[in-house]
Structure formats: C-alpha cells, structure tokens
Write a protein that holds these residues in place. Structure first.
Motif, PDB file in Angstrom:
ATOM      1  N   ARG A 636       0.823  -1.205   0.000  1.00 49.29           N
ATOM      2  CA  ARG A 636       0.000   0.000   0.000  1.00 49.29           C
ATOM      3  C   ARG A 636       0.858   1.256   0.000  1.00 49.29           C
ATOM      4  N   LYS A 637       1.972   1.174   0.748  1.00 45.56           N
ATOM      5  CA  LYS A 637       2.854   2.332   0.793  1.00 45.56           C
ATOM      6  C   LYS A 637       3.487   2.608  -0.567  1.00 45.56           C
ATOM      7  N   LYS A 638       3.891   1.526  -1.269  1.00 46.35           N
ATOM      8  CA  LYS A 638       4.462   1.709  -2.604  1.00 46.35           C
ATOM      9  C   LYS A 638       3.424   2.268  -3.572  1.00 46.35           C
ATOM     10  N   GLU A 639       2.195   1.736  -3.490  1.00 48.63           N
ATOM     11  CA  GLU A 639       1.149   2.243  -4.370  1.00 48.63           C
ATOM     12  C   GLU A 639       0.851   3.719  -4.083  1.00 48.63           C
ATOM     13  N   ALA A 640       0.840   4.080  -2.803  1.00 50.71           N
ATOM     14  CA  ALA A 640       0.596   5.478  -2.453  1.00 50.71           C
ATOM     15  C   ALA A 640       1.706   6.378  -2.979  1.00 50.71           C
ATOM     16  N   GLU A 641       2.974   5.885  -2.869  1.00 55.06           N
ATOM     17  CA  GLU A 641       4.090   6.688  -3.378  1.00 55.06           C
ATOM     18  C   GLU A 641       4.006   6.842  -4.890  1.00 55.06           C
ATOM     19  N   LYS A 642       3.654   5.757  -5.593  1.00 53.18           N
ATOM     20  CA  LYS A 642       3.519   5.856  -7.048  1.00 53.18           C
ATOM     21  C   LYS A 642       2.407   6.822  -7.430  1.00 53.18           C
ATOM     22  N   ALA A 643       1.254   6.694  -6.731  1.00 55.48           N
ATOM     23  CA  ALA A 643       0.137   7.594  -7.035  1.00 55.48           C
ATOM     24  C   ALA A 643       0.496   9.044  -6.729  1.00 55.48           C
ATOM     25  N   GLN A 644       1.239   9.233  -5.633  1.00 53.56           N
ATOM     26  CA  GLN A 644       1.627  10.603  -5.280  1.00 53.56           C
ATOM     27  C   GLN A 644       2.584  11.181  -6.315  1.00 53.56           C
ATOM     28  N   LYS A 645       3.508  10.352  -6.801  1.00 50.12           N
ATOM     29  CA  LYS A 645       4.427  10.831  -7.832  1.00 50.12           C
ATOM     30  C   LYS A 645       3.678  11.177  -9.116  1.00 50.12           C
ATOM     31  N   ALA A 646       2.718  10.308  -9.490  1.00 47.08           N
ATOM     32  CA  ALA A 646       1.949  10.580 -10.711  1.00 47.08           C
ATOM     33  C   ALA A 646       1.125  11.862 -10.571  1.00 47.08           C
ATOM     34  N   ILE A 647       0.526  12.050  -9.387  1.00 45.66           N
ATOM     35  CA  ILE A 647      -0.286  13.258  -9.172  1.00 45.66           C
ATOM     36  C   ILE A 647       0.587  14.500  -9.186  1.00 45.66           C
ATOM     37  N   SER A 648       1.756  14.412  -8.537  1.00 43.72           N
ATOM     38  CA  SER A 648       2.652  15.570  -8.532  1.00 43.72           C
ATOM     39  C   SER A 648       3.146  15.887  -9.938  1.00 43.72           C
ATOM     40  N   ARG A 649       3.378  14.836 -10.752  1.00 40.62           N
ATOM     41  CA  ARG A 649       3.801  15.067 -12.133  1.00 40.62           C
ATOM     42  C   ARG A 649       2.688  15.754 -12.933  1.00 40.62           C
ATOM     43  N   GLN A 650       1.454  15.286 -12.730  1.00 43.39           N
ATOM     44  CA  GLN A 650       0.343  15.920 -13.444  1.00 43.39           C
ATOM     45  C   GLN A 650       0.151  17.367 -13.003  1.00 43.39           C
ATOM     46  N   ARG A 651       0.261  17.599 -11.690  1.00 46.39           N
ATOM     47  CA  ARG A 651       0.114  18.971 -11.206  1.00 46.39           C
ATOM     48  C   ARG A 651       1.210  19.878 -11.757  1.00 46.39           C
ATOM     49  N   LYS A 652       2.411  19.329 -11.831  1.00 46.66           N
ATOM     50  CA  LYS A 652       3.517  20.129 -12.358  1.00 46.66           C
ATOM     51  C   LYS A 652       3.276  20.480 -13.816  1.00 46.66           C
ATOM     52  N   GLU A 653       2.809  19.498 -14.586  1.00 47.56           N
ATOM     53  CA  GLU A 653       2.523  19.772 -15.998  1.00 47.56           C
ATOM     54  C   GLU A 653       1.384  20.785 -16.141  1.00 47.56           C
ATOM     55  N   ALA A 654       0.345  20.625 -15.314  1.00 51.44           N
ATOM     56  CA  ALA A 654      -0.764  21.585 -15.389  1.00 51.44           C
ATOM     57  C   ALA A 654      -0.314  22.985 -14.979  1.00 51.44           C
ATOM     58  N   GLN A 655       0.564  23.067 -13.972  1.00 52.43           N
ATOM     59  CA  GLN A 655       1.067  24.367 -13.556  1.00 52.43           C
ATOM     60  C   GLN A 655       1.920  25.016 -14.645  1.00 52.43           C
ATOM     61  N   GLU A 656       2.723  24.207 -15.322  1.00 51.32           N
ATOM     62  CA  GLU A 656       3.519  24.749 -16.412  1.00 51.32           C
ATOM     63  C   GLU A 656       2.630  25.263 -17.542  1.00 51.32           C
ATOM     64  N   GLU A 657       1.574  24.510 -17.858  1.00 51.46           N
ATOM     65  CA  GLU A 657       0.663  24.955 -18.899  1.00 51.46           C
ATOM     66  C   GLU A 657      -0.059  26.229 -18.476  1.00 51.46           C
ATOM     67  N   THR A 658      -0.425  26.316 -17.203  1.00 48.21           N
ATOM     68  CA  THR A 658      -1.083  27.535 -16.711  1.00 48.21           C
ATOM     69  C   THR A 658      -0.142  28.728 -16.760  1.00 48.21           C
ATOM     70  N   ASP A 659       1.114  28.492 -16.417  1.00 47.25           N
ATOM     71  CA  ASP A 659       2.090  29.592 -16.472  1.00 47.25           C
ATOM     72  C   ASP A 659       2.286  30.092 -17.902  1.00 47.25           C
ATOM     73  N   ARG A 660       2.292  29.157 -18.852  1.00 44.66           N
ATOM     74  CA  ARG A 660       2.428  29.575 -20.250  1.00 44.66           C
ATOM     75  C   ARG A 660       1.222  30.392 -20.707  1.00 44.66           C
ATOM     76  N   GLN A 661       0.033  30.011 -20.245  1.00 43.50           N
ATOM     77  CA  GLN A 661      -1.158  30.766 -20.615  1.00 43.50           C
ATOM     78  C   GLN A 661      -1.203  32.130 -19.924  1.00 43.50           C
ATOM     79  N   LYS A 662      -0.691  32.199 -18.701  1.00 44.72           N
ATOM     80  CA  LYS A 662      -0.676  33.487 -17.997  1.00 44.72           C
ATOM     81  C   LYS A 662       0.254  34.500 -18.662  1.00 44.72           C
ATOM     82  N   MET A 663       1.260  33.993 -19.359  1.00 46.02           N
ATOM     83  CA  MET A 663       2.168  34.905 -20.044  1.00 46.02           C
ATOM     84  C   MET A 663       1.467  35.678 -21.157  1.00 46.02           C
TER      85      MET A 663
END
Length: 704
Positions: A636-663
């Motif tokens: 469960r801990k490994k699955e949580a870490e994988k899910a957390q990494k995937a979510i953080s990666r998606q958030r990072k990509e969404a934040q980068e896309e938002t920053d590009r649009q804010k420009m």
C-alpha cells in the motif's frame, strides 16, 4: 449670453439633502422624522462626493447623513405630518396644564384629545399587490416573533407583546390549515422556518423560549416603530390569507385557555357562514359552479353505462378515436393540486443538474397523518406542535404541565404510536409481575420517568426536523433515545462542485490518490507510535549507550577495523586476507564501470537511504521498523508513493501549462486569475481538511 448657473443648482448638490436640512424643511422633530422615514421606507443614501453634495467643503464629514431630495419632497404631502404636529401641540397643552398643577385636565386631554394614527394608507401605498407584501414578509415575521418572546418592560409594553403573539399565532394557524410549511432548521440563533405561499418562499427566524435579558444598549424606540408598522402589515396579510381559504378573520380567541398555556388551541377557526368549528381539513373557497360541456357529459354517461368488470379504454385509444383531444391536457387536469414536476436527468453528465423538489403540498399534508405523537415534558412543545400539525398530524398529545389543548394527556394511552423524548436512555429496575386486574387498574396511571410502553416508537426531536427537510419518513432507530444522532444539516446550503458535501460518501469526493496517501500516513503514524511505545534501544544508533560500549569493545579487539559513520557503525572484513583483496581487485579490473544513469540512480538511492537514517535517528525510531512491516502495508505504501508521484507530475505539468497561458494575459487579468487561484486553493484545502476529519471519525467508528 448664456444663463449663469448658480452654485448648488445642479448635480449632487441638487440631488442630495442633509438630515438637518430635511428636518427643518418638514418642520418636525428628529424622532418624528425617523418614524416617518421608517413608515414610508425612506433610507439614507451615500453620495459619491460628499463635498459636492454638501455644497461646500466644510459641511461634509463622516457623520453627515444624506437623503434624496425627491424623497423629502415626497414626504411634504404625507398626512402623518399633521398627526405629528397635533401630537406636538397636545404635548405643549399637557405640559402647560401640569405646570399649573391641573392634573385632572392633563389626564382628560391625554385621554380624549390624543390623535390616533393609522398606517393603512401606507401599507396600500408601499405594497400595491399582495405578492409584494409576501416578498417583504421575512423581516416582518422575524421581528414580531422576537417581540412575542420578550418580557414586558418599560420600553416594551405588555400590549405590544400580546398583539405580536396574537398575530403570529394566527399566521401559524394559516400554515397548519394550508400545509404551507416546507422546511425548518435548528440553529444557534433559533429555529428557522420556510413556507411557500402563493409561489413566494418566506424565511423567518424564531428565537428559543429562554429567559430573555433586555439590555440597555438596544434602542427599543426604533424597533418599536418597526413593530408598529409590521403589526399593521401582518394584520392585512392574515386577513387576505384567511379569506382565501374561506375562513373568518379574526378567529375567536379564548383568553382563559390562553392563560392556561393553550397557545394555538386558544383560537377557534371558523368558516364563513358556519357556526360550528371546521374540521382539520383545509376548506377551499367557494367557487361559482362551472358549466359542463356536452362532450364531457357524453363521456361521463358512457363510463356510467360500462359494466362493473369492464375498464375504460386507454388515453391512446381515446386519442385515436378523438384526434382533437390532447392527452397532455387530460394529464394536467388529472394532476392533483400541489403536485410538483420532476425534472429528468440531463444526458451530459458534466452539465448542471436541476434541483429536484422534495416537499409538495400533498407530501406535507400526509407526512405525519397516520400517527398519534406524544410530547414528553422536556421537549419544546410549541415548535413541535406547529411542525407536526402543519405536516398532517391531527393527534398531538402532551402532559398537562405543558398546557391545555392536547389530544390526550395520558402517557399510557394505547393509541399513541410515537413518543418524542429528549433524555438519556437510563436502565430501569425490573418491574414486578402484576395480575391482569392490577395491570388494568394501573394502565391509566402516570408512567415512571424513562419507562417504556411496549409497541411504541421512541424518538428524539431531531427526527421530526430531518423528516420534513427530507420530505419522507426516516429510520426511527437512528434517532432512538441515547443514540448518536446523524448530523443536522441546513436544508438551504447546497454543496458546490469541489466543496465538501457531508451528504455524499467519502469515496465520491476524494481526489485521485488522496485515500492511499492518507492511509500511508496513518500507517506511518501507527508505526511511530508502536516504535515509541516499545521503549527499546537499537544497537548501532549513534547516541545509545549500548552502541558506545560495543564500539569501544570492537576498537580494543585486534585484527579488525571499525569505521564510524553517521548513523550506523559498520564492521569491515579482516585485513589479513590478501587473497580476497586480490580477487576483489581482479573483479574491479574486469568490471567496466557504471553508466551515468546507473551512477545517478545509485547515488539517489544512497542519499534517500541516508536521509531516512538521519530522520529515524532524530525521531528515536527503530531503523528496522520498515523491515517488520507486513507485505500488505508495504504494498500500500508503494502504491501510495507511485500515485503521489503521478499526481505531482500531473500537477507540475498543469502548472507549467497555466504559467504559459498566464504569459499571454494582460497584467490586470493575470492579477484577477491569481486571486481566483488563491481562493480556489484555500477552498480545496478546507475541503481536504474536512474529508480528513471525516475519514478519522469513520475509522474510529469501524474499530469500535
């Protein structure tokens, strides 16, 4: 030559007037000016530029009150101005008589010459239609219900309190007869009620019947002026509502029964041209007989001629025989009064869903109709009686201590189906066995406190409120005496998208990976607690006494080397074995070395392991705690870490896309967007916090 414009004849200086100027223009006192403005619905206004409105720069300050000039001109023709001036003249005469010690003349003038003011023309003027009066009824009912529960003082005379009580009870009788009450909510301030009258939703607040302490920081003169206006308004509204149901207004009032606490039962509701009191059914107003068409009469004759076993044809067959008829019109005619339409679900799941109505007139009239409910002495009788009668219950009983007007005062009556109690569920000693004759003789006696009657349902008062808000009867076992009650939620607060909704399951509201991360955190907390509760020291951890002794012993031994590192003391191999060293050197020569990726991953693993060791050492935890974990927890801990990494990666990509649009945005729009993002992040954090609290509560309940 153009006409010279004088100062103060245009713009804000002409449109606004100060309060002092208005009082001088009307030639009345300041208290009378306040009363007149309250009666007429005229309120102060805030000009954009006070200096321009005051016609000079010195006369404008923060305390200056402005009114529209047109409103003050409108007051010049008010008939109440003459009444105020007559009052002022009479006050001078009475003061002059008292100065001459002519007390009898002063009393006579006060009794016979006091001018009487009526606000009927103001009510008709401010509310040209009845719907306008219903829309302004919220504050009226809240104010009158407040004064109906106040104690009589010098500032609040008893006549005002009695008038407010009579008008509010008459309005509650209309709610009972018409089944207009829809929702109610118990709050800290009091009890909120909502009724639907002629399509208008009316919401008001009723305070609890506690001992009210009247403080001196409240200006009851202003509130008394509002009460004088609202009592006139509610009298007009009650008259119109009663006549719409074919009832006599005002209803007969029994003062003796009211002195004994009858409250609603002190009023006798009668119909027009009917001597006896009406039954509990709502009497509809008499309508003129309608002429029946020949086609409808022919259809009725055909139905009467059918045999008893034969059924009439369907609406489809009737439509085929008579194409001119419309089945939808027939369905609308067959639909009962008060039925609510149901809206189908939209095809698109992401679109807005129309709110489905829960309570209709037919539901309100039949919700508690088959029940006989007994109110215990500790329950609030008046609000429960109002809600139960407004939702169809015709048999409400209570103890004689609570007042007169009950269906029955015998708690042991076998006709009672439900009893509302608000006391803890205490165990009772066993009742001795009695004969049939003794049991029959004691059947009508008062029950002991907490004694139960077999076959009767015992519930807490919250069950009544939750049932009417839900529009249906809820499970009574959830509201049993002593049980943990479900949360009492406001029926007017609807959760928006992304917000925490306590009515929905937790799994439907959680974000992706939120449950796994919370479970992993809880497992870590349990592991920390277990490690801390054991109280055992771990060998090899820097700072432990046994580790230092072991280190000194190893240093005293010969032929071995001990390397002291950060966190662990590692024992190396013997240095005398030259063959092993040569073999290791040969292996190193054969090994081609690590690639760059392998070296980076290995260095990252070593850094992470080293960081975990330092954290464990600082917390005083065991380094072998992870080794003793179960495979399920580790998975469960490994699955949580994988899910957390995937979510953080998606958030990072969404934040980068938002920053590009804010420009590409302008500065103003970017600031607005950032504020919106900040507020949304705060709402998400608050919702996540509430979900975490609920998750802990549910886990605690599951363990128990």
């Amino acid at each position: 030559m153009a006409k010279i414009q004088r100062r103060g004849q245009k713009g804000a200086a002409k449109n606004y007037i100060t309060r002092t100027q208005a009082v001088r223009k009307l030639q009345i006192s300041l208290p009378d000016f306040r009363r007149l403005c309250i009666f007429k619905g005229i309120y102060p206004r805030e000009p954009r530029n006070k200096k321009k409105a005051a016609k000079n720069s010195q006369g404008a300050n923060q305390a200056t009150t402005f009114y529209y000039t047109r409103d003050i001109q409108y007051l010049l023709h008010e008939p109440l101005l003459n009444k105020f001036r007559d009052h002022k003249a009479l006050a001078k005469k009475i003061g002059r008589a008292l100065g001459r010690n002519e007390i009898s003349d002063a009393n006579r003038m006060e009794k016979n010459l006091t001018p009487k003011m009526t606000l009927d023309h103001i009510i008709k003027e401010r509310y040209p239609t009845f719907v306008d009066a219903l829309r302004d009824l919220d504050d009226c009912l809240s104010m009158l219900f407040l004064f109906a529960n106040l104690p009589s003082t010098e500032t609040v005379p008893p006549k005002t309190i009695q008038l407010c009580q009579r008008l509010t009870h008459e309005f509650e009788h209309y709610l009972i007869r018409s089944n207009s009450l829809r929702k109610s909510f118990l709050s800290i301030k009091g009890i909120y009620y909502q009724a639907t009258i002629q399509g208008q939703d009316i919401l008001w607040l009723v305070p609890y019947k506690f001992v009210q302490r009247v403080t001196g920081d409240v200006d009851f003169r202003i509130m008394g002026t509002f009460v004088q206006f609202y009592t006139t308004l509610l009298g007009f509204v009650n008259y119109r509502l009663y006549t719409s149901l074919g009832l006599v207004y005002p209803p007969k009032f029994d003062a003796k029964a009211d002195e004994h606490g009858a409250e609603l039962a002190a009023f006798a509701i009668e119909g027009r041209n009917v001597a006896a009191a009406l039954d509990d059914k709502v009497e509809q107003p008499a309508a003129a007989p309608k002429q029946v068409s020949a086609t409808a009469q022919a259809e009725a004759d055909k139905l009467l001629e059918l045999p008893s076993g034969e059924e009439p044809t369907s609406s489809y067959a009737t439509a085929q025989e008579n194409p001119s008829s419309n089945p939808k019109d027939e369905e609308e005619e067959d639909r009962q009064d008060g039925e609510l339409d149901s809206f189908p679900a939209p095809i698109d799941p992401e679109s807005d869903v129309l709110h489905q109505p829960t309570v209709s007139a037919s539901t309100a009239a039949n919700l508690f109709e088959p029940f006989t409910i007994y109110l215990s002495r500790e329950t609030p009788r008046h609000p429960l009686e109002l809600i139960l009668r407004a939702f169809g219950c015709k048999r409400v009983a209570w103890d004689t201590v609570l007042g007169e007007g009950a269906y029955t005062s015998d708690e042991a009556d076998r006709r009672i189906t439900h009893q509302i109690v608000d006391r803890p569920n205490l165990p009772l000693p066993p009742v001795p066995v009695e004969d049939e004759e003794t049991a029959a003789a004691n059947a009508s006696m008062r029950l002991r406190p907490g004694e139960r009657v077999p076959g009767r349902i015992y519930i807490q008062p919250q069950w009544v409120w939750d049932c009417i808000n839900a529009g249906k009867l809820l499970r009574a076992d959830l509201y049993a005496p002593g049980a943990t009650l479900p949360p009492h939620l406001s029926p007017w607060v609807k959760a928006k998208q992304g917000e925490y909704d306590p009515t929905k399951p937790l799994a439907e509201q959680e974000n992706e990976g939120e449950a796994l991360a919370a479970e992993a955190d809880s497992d870590d907390e349990m592991a920390d607690e277990n490690a801390g509760s054991d109280g055992e020291e771990v060998d090899g951890v820097r700072g432990d006494g046994e580790a230092r002794n072991l280190e000194s012993k190893l240093l005293q031994q010969g032929g071995k080397e001990v390397v002291t590192g950060e966190g662990m003391d590692v024992e190396l191999a013997e240095s005398d074995d030259d063959e092993d060293e040569e073999a290791d050197a040969a292996k190193d020569e054969e090994f081609g070395g690590f690639t760059e990726d392998e070296e980076e991953s290995e260095s990252e693993d070593e850094a992470a392991r080293h960081q975990r060791e330092l954290a464990a050492e600082a917390d005083g935890r065991s380094l072998t705690a992870d080794a003793g974990a179960t495979p399920a927890k580790a998975l469960r801990k490994k699955e949580a870490e994988k899910a957390q990494k995937a979510i953080s990666r998606q958030r990072k990509e969404a934040q980068e896309e938002t920053d590009r649009q804010k420009m590409m945005m302008s500065r103003r729009k970017r600031k607005i967007f950032e504020k919106m993002q900040y507020s949304n992040a705060q709402k998400d954090a608050e919702a996540e916090k509430l979900r975490g609290k609920r998750r802990k509560i549910e886990k605690g309940q599951a363990k128990n």
